[in-house]
Scaffold this motif. Structure first.
Motif, PDB file in Angstrom:
ATOM      1  N   LYS A 117     -10.979   3.605   2.687  1.00 49.75           N
ATOM      2  CA  LYS A 117     -11.557   2.908   3.840  1.00 49.75           C
ATOM      3  C   LYS A 117     -11.485   1.393   3.636  1.00 49.75           C
ATOM      4  CE  LYS A 117     -14.866   6.681   4.554  1.00 49.75           C
ATOM      5  NZ  LYS A 117     -16.309   7.042   4.529  1.00 49.75           N
ATOM      6  N   THR A 118     -11.830   0.952   2.434  1.00 48.27           N
ATOM      7  CA  THR A 118     -11.802  -0.484   2.137  1.00 48.27           C
ATOM      8  C   THR A 118     -10.390  -1.038   2.225  1.00 48.27           C
ATOM      9  OG1 THR A 118     -13.718  -0.247   0.666  1.00 48.27           O
ATOM     10  CG2 THR A 118     -12.382  -2.240   0.408  1.00 48.27           C
ATOM     11  N   LEU A 119      -9.431  -0.294   1.691  1.00 46.43           N
ATOM     12  CA  LEU A 119      -8.041  -0.749   1.701  1.00 46.43           C
ATOM     13  C   LEU A 119      -7.487  -0.841   3.121  1.00 46.43           C
ATOM     14  CD1 LEU A 119      -6.747   1.258  -1.374  1.00 46.43           C
ATOM     15  CD2 LEU A 119      -6.877  -1.230  -1.201  1.00 46.43           C
ATOM     16  N   LYS A 120      -7.862   0.115   3.971  1.00 51.27           N
ATOM     17  CA  LYS A 120      -7.410   0.050   5.370  1.00 51.27           C
ATOM     18  C   LYS A 120      -7.973  -1.190   6.051  1.00 51.27           C
ATOM     19  CE  LYS A 120      -6.771   3.524   8.085  1.00 51.27           C
ATOM     20  NZ  LYS A 120      -5.309   3.619   8.181  1.00 51.27           N
ATOM     21  N   ASP A 121      -9.222  -1.517   5.745  1.00 53.26           N
ATOM     22  CA  ASP A 121      -9.831  -2.731   6.307  1.00 53.26           C
ATOM     23  C   ASP A 121      -9.097  -3.983   5.826  1.00 53.26           C
ATOM     24  OD1 ASP A 121     -11.686  -1.216   7.662  1.00 53.26           O
ATOM     25  OD2 ASP A 121     -13.284  -1.492   6.177  1.00 53.26           O
ATOM     26  N   LEU A 122      -8.751  -4.006   4.528  1.00 55.83           N
ATOM     27  CA  LEU A 122      -8.054  -5.169   3.971  1.00 55.83           C
ATOM     28  C   LEU A 122      -6.651  -5.314   4.569  1.00 55.83           C
ATOM     29  CD1 LEU A 122      -9.058  -4.949   0.191  1.00 55.83           C
ATOM     30  CD2 LEU A 122      -9.790  -6.672   1.851  1.00 55.83           C
ATOM     31  N   LEU A 123      -5.974  -4.189   4.760  1.00 59.58           N
ATOM     32  CA  LEU A 123      -4.635  -4.234   5.353  1.00 59.58           C
ATOM     33  C   LEU A 123      -4.697  -4.746   6.794  1.00 59.58           C
ATOM     34  CD1 LEU A 123      -3.161  -0.887   3.991  1.00 59.58           C
ATOM     35  CD2 LEU A 123      -2.260  -3.172   3.523  1.00 59.58           C
ATOM     36  N   ALA A 124      -5.768  -4.372   7.502  1.00 59.32           N
ATOM     37  CA  ALA A 124      -5.930  -4.846   8.878  1.00 59.32           C
ATOM     38  C   ALA A 124      -6.303  -6.325   8.922  1.00 59.32           C
ATOM     39  CB  ALA A 124      -6.995  -4.010   9.587  1.00 59.32           C
ATOM     40  N   LYS A 125      -7.116  -6.751   7.958  1.00 66.16           N
ATOM     41  CA  LYS A 125      -7.599  -8.133   7.931  1.00 66.16           C
ATOM     42  C   LYS A 125      -6.549  -9.099   7.392  1.00 66.16           C
ATOM     43  CE  LYS A 125     -11.644 -10.802   6.416  1.00 66.16           C
ATOM     44  NZ  LYS A 125     -12.943 -10.720   5.671  1.00 66.16           N
ATOM     45  N   TYR A 126      -5.742  -8.618   6.430  1.00 66.75           N
ATOM     46  CA  TYR A 126      -4.718  -9.467   5.805  1.00 66.75           C
ATOM     47  C   TYR A 126      -3.352  -8.792   5.912  1.00 66.75           C
ATOM     48  CZ  TYR A 126      -8.924 -11.512   3.683  1.00 66.75           C
ATOM     49  OH  TYR A 126     -10.151 -12.101   3.476  1.00 66.75           O
ATOM     50  N   PRO A 127      -2.835  -8.600   7.128  1.00 65.52           N
ATOM     51  CA  PRO A 127      -1.589  -7.827   7.316  1.00 65.52           C
ATOM     52  C   PRO A 127      -0.352  -8.443   6.670  1.00 65.52           C
ATOM     53  CG  PRO A 127      -2.187  -8.975   9.333  1.00 65.52           C
ATOM     54  CD  PRO A 127      -3.343  -9.123   8.393  1.00 65.52           C
ATOM     55  N   ASN A 128      -0.372  -9.746   6.483  1.00 64.27           N
ATOM     56  CA  ASN A 128       0.810 -10.417   5.923  1.00 64.27           C
ATOM     57  C   ASN A 128       0.570 -10.980   4.526  1.00 64.27           C
ATOM     58  OD1 ASN A 128       2.297 -10.083   8.405  1.00 64.27           O
ATOM     59  ND2 ASN A 128       1.009 -11.715   9.258  1.00 64.27           N
ATOM     60  N   LYS A 129      -0.522 -10.543   3.899  1.00 66.06           N
ATOM     61  CA  LYS A 129      -0.923 -11.152   2.633  1.00 66.06           C
ATOM     62  C   LYS A 129      -0.534 -10.341   1.398  1.00 66.06           C
ATOM     63  CE  LYS A 129      -3.656 -14.927   3.252  1.00 66.06           C
ATOM     64  NZ  LYS A 129      -4.309 -15.858   2.348  1.00 66.06           N
ATOM     65  N   PHE A 130      -0.440  -9.018   1.538  1.00 60.69           N
ATOM     66  CA  PHE A 130      -0.163  -8.238   0.326  1.00 60.69           C
ATOM     67  C   PHE A 130       0.536  -6.921   0.656  1.00 60.69           C
ATOM     68  CE2 PHE A 130      -3.986  -6.238   1.809  1.00 60.69           C
ATOM     69  CZ  PHE A 130      -4.095  -4.992   1.205  1.00 60.69           C
ATOM     70  N   THR A 131       1.158  -6.379  -0.384  1.00 64.09           N
ATOM     71  CA  THR A 131       1.797  -5.070  -0.315  1.00 64.09           C
ATOM     72  C   THR A 131       0.952  -4.088  -1.113  1.00 64.09           C
ATOM     73  OG1 THR A 131       3.991  -6.095  -0.235  1.00 64.09           O
ATOM     74  CG2 THR A 131       3.902  -3.761  -0.820  1.00 64.09           C
ATOM     75  N   LEU A 132       0.635  -2.954  -0.500  1.00 62.73           N
ATOM     76  CA  LEU A 132      -0.119  -1.903  -1.184  1.00 62.73           C
ATOM     77  C   LEU A 132       0.839  -0.806  -1.618  1.00 62.73           C
ATOM     78  CD1 LEU A 132      -2.785  -0.499  -2.036  1.00 62.73           C
ATOM     79  CD2 LEU A 132      -2.871   0.472   0.282  1.00 62.73           C
ATOM     80  N   VAL A 133       0.768  -0.450  -2.893  1.00 65.76           N
ATOM     81  CA  VAL A 133       1.644   0.579  -3.457  1.00 65.76           C
ATOM     82  C   VAL A 133       0.783   1.728  -3.969  1.00 65.76           C
ATOM     83  CG1 VAL A 133       3.376   1.091  -5.220  1.00 65.76           C
ATOM     84  CG2 VAL A 133       3.308  -1.177  -4.146  1.00 65.76           C
ATOM     85  N   TYR A 134       1.198   2.935  -3.652  1.00 64.17           N
ATOM     86  CA  TYR A 134       0.432   4.123  -4.083  1.00 64.17           C
ATOM     87  C   TYR A 134       1.120   4.805  -5.257  1.00 64.17           C
ATOM     88  CZ  TYR A 134      -2.412   8.375  -3.753  1.00 64.17           C
ATOM     89  OH  TYR A 134      -3.286   9.404  -4.018  1.00 64.17           O
ATOM     90  N   LYS A 135       0.359   5.019  -6.330  1.00 61.72           N
ATOM     91  CA  LYS A 135       0.818   5.803  -7.477  1.00 61.72           C
ATOM     92  C   LYS A 135      -0.099   7.018  -7.628  1.00 61.72           C
ATOM     93  CE  LYS A 135       3.963   2.814  -9.225  1.00 61.72           C
ATOM     94  NZ  LYS A 135       5.399   3.119  -9.416  1.00 61.72           N
ATOM     95  N   HIS A 136       0.504   8.168  -7.857  1.00 57.55           N
ATOM     96  CA  HIS A 136      -0.275   9.407  -7.985  1.00 57.55           C
ATOM     97  C   HIS A 136      -0.969   9.494  -9.350  1.00 57.55           C
ATOM     98  CE1 HIS A 136       1.262  11.271  -4.294  1.00 57.55           C
ATOM     99  NE2 HIS A 136       2.451  10.767  -4.609  1.00 57.55           N
ATOM    100  N   PHE A 137      -2.254   9.749  -9.303  1.00 55.54           N
ATOM    101  CA  PHE A 137      -3.028   9.937 -10.532  1.00 55.54           C
ATOM    102  C   PHE A 137      -3.998  11.106 -10.325  1.00 55.54           C
ATOM    103  CE2 PHE A 137      -5.841   7.542 -13.871  1.00 55.54           C
ATOM    104  CZ  PHE A 137      -5.542   8.526 -14.807  1.00 55.54           C
ATOM    105  N   PRO A 138      -3.449  12.314 -10.062  1.00 53.15           N
ATOM    106  CA  PRO A 138      -4.321  13.469  -9.812  1.00 53.15           C
ATOM    107  C   PRO A 138      -5.045  13.915 -11.078  1.00 53.15           C
ATOM    108  CG  PRO A 138      -2.031  14.167  -9.957  1.00 53.15           C
ATOM    109  CD  PRO A 138      -2.016  12.665  -9.984  1.00 53.15           C
ATOM    110  N   LEU A 139      -6.357  13.925 -11.019  1.00 54.02           N
ATOM    111  CA  LEU A 139      -7.159  14.371 -12.164  1.00 54.02           C
ATOM    112  C   LEU A 139      -7.304  15.888 -12.068  1.00 54.02           C
ATOM    113  CD1 LEU A 139      -9.883  11.567 -12.106  1.00 54.02           C
ATOM    114  CD2 LEU A 139      -7.717  11.615 -13.360  1.00 54.02           C
ATOM    115  N   TYR A 140      -6.204  16.585 -12.312  1.00 57.87           N
ATOM    116  CA  TYR A 140      -6.151  18.027 -12.079  1.00 57.87           C
ATOM    117  C   TYR A 140      -7.046  18.821 -13.032  1.00 57.87           C
ATOM    118  CZ  TYR A 140      -2.670  17.431 -15.787  1.00 57.87           C
ATOM    119  OH  TYR A 140      -2.019  17.067 -16.948  1.00 57.87           O
TER     120      TYR A 140
END
Length: 252
Positions: A117-140
């Motif tokens: 939720k926080t990251l979606k807010d940041l992406l909306a607030k700063y659309p041209n400021k940063f790139t968000l990258v997702y890495k999988h870290f499943p605590l299986y």
């Protein structure tokens, strides 16, 4: 506590045996650790119990030094060539930003859902400021659906719908399971034959992310690493907005 002590004792015995053998045997020798030798070492430890603590402390220091070295090498590489670190991982936000935030996340982790939720807010607030990258870290080990959810998200990524699928998993986190995975794929108009086939191919890329997380000594999810003009390294999510605003972190 007994198991921990037993582990430390075995570690100390092994370390001491190696030390003794290095003193007493030729370099090319390949001796077996016999029960008699182990008993001799145990006797030395009984008379000098501080050896256990010294051995464990030395081992921990060595491990910490190796971890710090691995982290620094990663951060240096991240600063020098962010795209190489991003690799084939899903990315969103600004396409050519100098600020890149890597998120190591688990779809079943409740803290990751809050971070989402926080990251979606940041992406909306700063659309041209940063790139968000997702890495999988499943605590299986503790989250039964973490790995199945990660494989489903990876399969959706192969059809260009990772972030939509990612959002659906976090929004419906309490319903994680096969029904949700298939229903979400249908709602996103994914080719179900390819989706199911790709899920079987997801293990290697997910394991690659897991190995990176372990190499960096990440202890839980979500974990974040950032590179920007004013800071590079592990970061708390609460500090990301300060970095985006160009502020220096006072506690770093």
């Amino acid at each position: 506590m007994f198991k921990i002590f037993t582990h430390f004792r075995k570690l100390a015995i092994f370390s001491l045996i190696c030390l003794i053998l290095s003193w007493s045997l030729p370099v090319q020798a390949d001796p077996k650790i016999t029960p008699q030798l182990e008993q001799q070492v145990l006797e030395i430890i009984r008379k000098n119990p501080e050896i256990i603590l010294e051995s464990v402390e030395a081992y921990q220091q060595k491990q910490q030094q190796q971890l710090q070295q691995s982290r620094q090498e990663f951060i240096n590489n991240f600063q020098a060539n962010p795209q190489a670190v991003i690799g084939d991982s899903p990315a969103t936000g600004a396409t050519k930003s100098k600020t890149v935030l890597i998120e190591f996340s688990d779809f079943e982790c409740p803290y990751c859902a809050e971070a989402h939720k926080t990251l979606k807010d940041l992406l909306a607030k700063y659309p041209n400021k940063f790139t968000l990258v997702y890495k999988h870290f499943p605590l299986y080990q503790i989250h039964e659906q973490a790995l199945p959810a990660a494989t489903a998200a990876w399969a959706a990524y192969q059809q260009g719908k990772f972030w939509e699928y990612h959002d659906a998993l976090f929004t419906n986190q309490k319903q994680l399971g096969e029904t949700l995975y298939l229903d979400t794929a249908k709602k996103l108009n994914l080719d179900l034959t390819k989706f199911n086939s790709d899920r079987k191919l997801a293990n290697n890329p997910i394991q690659k992310d897991l190995l990176l997380a372990r190499k960096l000594g990440l202890g839980g999810t979500p974990s974040f690493i950032i590179t920007s003009q004013n800071f590079a390294g592990p970061v708390k999510l609460t500090e990301v907005e300060e970095i985006l605003q160009g502020k220096q972190l006072s506690n770093k």
